[in-house]
Design an enzyme around this catalytic site. Structure first.
Site, PDB file in Angstrom:
ATOM      1  N   HIS A 117      31.358  39.246  36.095  1.00 32.89           N
ATOM      2  CA  HIS A 117      31.657  40.662  35.813  1.00 32.89           C
ATOM      3  C   HIS A 117      32.988  40.780  35.091  1.00 32.89           C
ATOM      4  CE1 HIS A 117      34.183  39.847  39.283  1.00 32.89           C
ATOM      5  NE2 HIS A 117      34.846  40.964  39.036  1.00 32.89           N
ATOM      6  N   ASP A 119      36.174  43.812  35.228  1.00 33.13           N
ATOM      7  CA  ASP A 119      36.560  44.836  36.212  1.00 33.13           C
ATOM      8  C   ASP A 119      36.455  46.248  35.630  1.00 33.13           C
ATOM      9  OD1 ASP A 119      37.236  42.955  38.190  1.00 33.13           O
ATOM     10  OD2 ASP A 119      39.228  42.668  37.334  1.00 33.13           O
ATOM     11  N   HIS A 267      34.768  37.220  34.827  1.00 33.74           N
ATOM     12  CA  HIS A 267      35.136  36.249  35.859  1.00 33.74           C
ATOM     13  C   HIS A 267      34.152  36.305  37.022  1.00 33.74           C
ATOM     14  CE1 HIS A 267      37.292  39.975  36.813  1.00 33.74           C
ATOM     15  NE2 HIS A 267      37.400  39.578  38.066  1.00 33.74           N
ATOM     16  N   ARG A 282      46.347  41.486  44.060  1.00 27.39           N
ATOM     17  CA  ARG A 282      46.034  41.674  42.645  1.00 27.39           C
ATOM     18  C   ARG A 282      46.702  42.932  42.117  1.00 27.39           C
ATOM     19  NH1 ARG A 282      39.965  42.875  40.694  1.00 27.39           N
ATOM     20  NH2 ARG A 282      40.848  44.939  40.478  1.00 27.39           N
TER      21      ARG A 282
HETATM   22  C1  SIN Z   1      38.158  39.774  41.413  1.00 25.87           C
HETATM   23  O1  SIN Z   1      39.126  40.354  40.951  1.00 25.87           O
HETATM   24  O2  SIN Z   1      37.019  39.977  41.004  1.00 25.87           O
HETATM   25  C2  SIN Z   1      38.397  38.712  42.476  1.00 25.87           C
HETATM   26  C3  SIN Z   1      38.906  37.466  41.859  1.00 25.87           C
HETATM   27  C4  SIN Z   1      39.113  36.376  42.867  1.00 25.87           C
HETATM   28  O3  SIN Z   1      39.123  36.628  44.081  1.00 25.87           O
HETATM   29  O4  SIN Z   1      39.314  35.235  42.449  1.00 25.87           O
END
Ligand code: SIN
Length: 292
Positions: A117, A119, A267, A282
């Site tokens: 996906h 974000d 990612h 994050r």
């Molecule tokens: C995400 O932001 O989708 C999670 C990324 C992660 O936990 O590595």
């Protein structure tokens, strides 16, 4: 592999190397990702370091910084070099709206981002990118890697005929889909976004084309019949997931910070470490409206 796909890979992998004065830049693969050494993210960057980090970000799309100990304020200060901070769409009451805790343990039934996906693409202005600082890795010492895929190359490797079909299309991105596809409904407090973006957009800083559809958010291509839309989107998702050449894999160590360009990278956070715990924070940065 077809000649047009090989040509796309060759164009990318034979680019002249950019010299850096203040950073060491070690590529993760020839097409995506680089590990950066020579800076300490708990301190303010010098103007030269800032310029070089920005150049490396546009060149490699995913930057990995090891052995970093930024406080939440340092983390936000580093992110703010790239633009205003992007608040979380579902902030926890009483918590900092700009810091999203990424956490999984024995009680988890799902984890954020466990599938390919980008974000928040249902937003009219999806985020520029995110910086994830992982402070706890699974106690087994392995697992919980994150995969990243280069959407410029995903587009460039398609046939000329497929590119010209996709170039004229748009796609609807629906913020309710991540819930609906699991038989759930979005939380009442979530102001569900829905946007139509071109299927092929240009990176706002480099002008390079890239593929801008992803399985969790993209519902359909309105110019096509339902079955045509499903077939085209399904083909593109298979292309992204089944072409390892597009991808790099980040193996986290504690105190690693990864910064990815959400405009041109998808990612996938691999949840292979249950029942062990993984934790991080994050911070995201505001983006702009995607344009063809
Ligand atoms: C995400 O932001 O989708 C999670 C990324 C992660 O936990 O590595």
């Amino acid at each position: 592999m077809e000649q047009f796909a090989l040509d796309a890979v060759e164009r990318l992998t034979t680019r002249p190397k950019v010299p850096y004065e203040t950073l060491a830049v070690e590529q993760l693969t020839p097409v995506i990702g680089a590990q950066i050494t020579g800076i300490d993210l708990s301190r303010e960057l010098t103007p030269r370091q800032e310029k070089e980090v920005k150049e490396a970000f546009l060149a490699h799309h995913v930057l990995v910084f090891r052995d970093q100990h930024p406080t939440p304020e340092d983390h936000k200060r580093f992110a703010a070099l790239f633009g205003p901070l992007h608040p979380d769409s579902l902030p926890v009451e009483g918590s900092d709206p700009y810091i999203l805790e990424i956490s999984a343990d024995k009680n988890s039934r799902d984890v954020a981002g466990n599938g390919w996906h980008a974000d928040g693409t249902a937003d009219p202005e999806p985020s520029l990118g995110s910086m994830l600082h992982i402070t706890r890795i699974p106690e087994t010492g392995s697992g919980g890697d994150t995969l990243f895929a280069n959407m410029h190359l995903a587009y460039d490797m398609l046939s000329p005929a497929m590119k010209s079909l996709l170039d004229g299309l748009t796609a609807v991105h629906d913020g309710a889909r991540p819930w609906l596809t699991q038989g759930l409904t979005p939380p009442a407090e979530y102001d569900v976004p829905r946007s139509e973006h071109p299927v092929v957009v240009r990176h706002p800083d480099t002008g390079r084309k890239l593929l801008f559809v992803n399985a969790p958010y993209t519902s359909h291509i309105p110019q096509l019949s339902r079955s045509e839309s499903e077939a085209v989107l399904g083909m593109l998702y298979e292309h992204i997931a089944r072409t390892p050449l597009l991808q790099c894999r980040v193996r986290w160590q504690e105190n690693t910070l990864v910064f990815w360009d959400n405009r041109c990278v998808q990612h996938h956070a691999v949840w292979d470490y249950y029942p062990h715990a993984r934790h991080g924070r994050r911070v995201a940065i505001d983006g702009t409206k995607p344009h063809a």
